[in-house]
Design a protein around this motif. Structure first.
Motif, short mmCIF file in Angstrom:
data_model
loop_
_atom_site.label_atom_id
_atom_site.label_comp_id
_atom_site.label_asym_id
_atom_site.label_seq_id
_atom_site.Cartn_x
_atom_site.Cartn_y
_atom_site.Cartn_z
N CYS A 59 -6.89 -1.74 2.02
CA CYS A 59 -5.65 -2.07 2.72
C CYS A 59 -6.04 -2.57 4.11
CB CYS A 59 -4.77 -0.83 2.83
SG CYS A 59 -3.34 -1.05 3.91
N CYS A 112 0.87 -1.18 0.00
CA CYS A 112 0.00 0.00 0.00
C CYS A 112 0.91 1.23 0.00
CB CYS A 112 -0.89 -0.03 1.24
SG CYS A 112 -1.70 1.55 1.59
N CYS A 118 -4.45 0.28 6.79
CA CYS A 118 -4.96 1.66 6.90
C CYS A 118 -6.41 1.80 6.44
CB CYS A 118 -4.05 2.65 6.16
SG CYS A 118 -4.11 2.50 4.36
N CYS A 126 0.41 3.56 3.38
CA CYS A 126 0.92 3.21 4.71
C CYS A 126 2.12 2.26 4.64
CB CYS A 126 -0.18 2.60 5.57
SG CYS A 126 -0.64 0.94 5.09
ZN ZN Z 1 -2.47 1.05 3.70
#
Ligand code: ZN
Length: 233
Positions: free
Chosen positions: A223, A199, A226, A202
């Protein structure tokens, strides 16, 4: 085109708009900020007051020496006028004249000092005035540049808004609501691109299965860390 890609495009446009709005707010705050000018004006005001005070002191000192010279002249007129003939009186006048002369020296010294103070403060005042003019000239230049940038950004933002309209129209209302909700909760970023199986928002790595799903599935994937919508592209 799948919804994740469309949402990702929307995110890109919104991020640009966010950036534009942030810069516009920054520009407005700089345009309103005139601390430098106010400080320079304050300095001119203060040095003007100081200089006026010093000039007043100088005039007083000049007046004092002038009066002292007059006193000496009056004493000397008596001393050498011929009207006073008594030796004791003449001696007293002589002494008085000498004493007055000594004090004149002190007064002249004070006048000279007062003159030097006026010279110094005149220089300080002129420097403060020059500085104020420089600050004003700099601000005029800076403001012209900022206003130019402001116009440009506003123009650009209009184009992005039109683009936003086009980009968001094929996205379902539910997904738009979901996107808006995420944007509010995730510092303006609702959609994250997957780069190197991670991701990009994050940094969390996706499992291979999850990555495959995100890549091929038409449904939205998030994700796990996050919670942002993933665009595997
Ligand atoms: Zn993420």
């Amino acid at each position: 085109m799948n919804q994740a890609f469309q949402l990702y495009r929307l995110q890109q446009v919104d991020s640009q708009l966010d950036q534009a709005h942030a810069r516009l707010r920054e520009i407005d705050s700089i345009l309103k900020n005139d601390v430098a000018i106010r400080e320079a004006e304050e300095e001119v005001k203060k040095t003007t007051q100081d200089l006026d005070g010093a000039k007043k002191e100088l005039r007083k000192a000049e007046e004092n020496t002038k009066n002292q010279r007059q006193k000496i002249k009056n004493t000397d007129d008596q001393l050498y006028g011929g009207k006073v003939r008594n030796p004791k009186e003449l001696q007293d006048l002589q002494k008085e004249s000498e004493a007055l002369g000594r004090y004149l020296g002190v007064l002249e010294e004070r006048q000279l000092e007062a003159m030097m103070v006026v010279e110094d403060l005149t220089q300080t005042f002129e420097n403060a005035e020059k500085k104020l003019q420089e600050v004003r000239a700099h601000q005029i230049e800076q403001h012209a540049a900022l206003l130019g940038e402001r116009r440009q950004i506003t123009q650009q933002a209009k184009q992005w808004l039109a683009e936003r309209q086009a980009v968001s129209s094929p996205i379902s209302e539910t997904n738009i609501a979901h996107y808006d909700h995420l944007r509010k909760r995730r510092a303006g970023i609702a959609v994250a691109k997957v780069t190197e199986k991670s991701c990009s928002a994050c940094g969390t790595e996706l499992s291979t299965a999850h990555f495959q799903m995100a890549l091929v599935s038409k449904d939205l994937h998030h994700c796990e860390s996050c919670g942002r919508i993933l665009y595997a592209g």
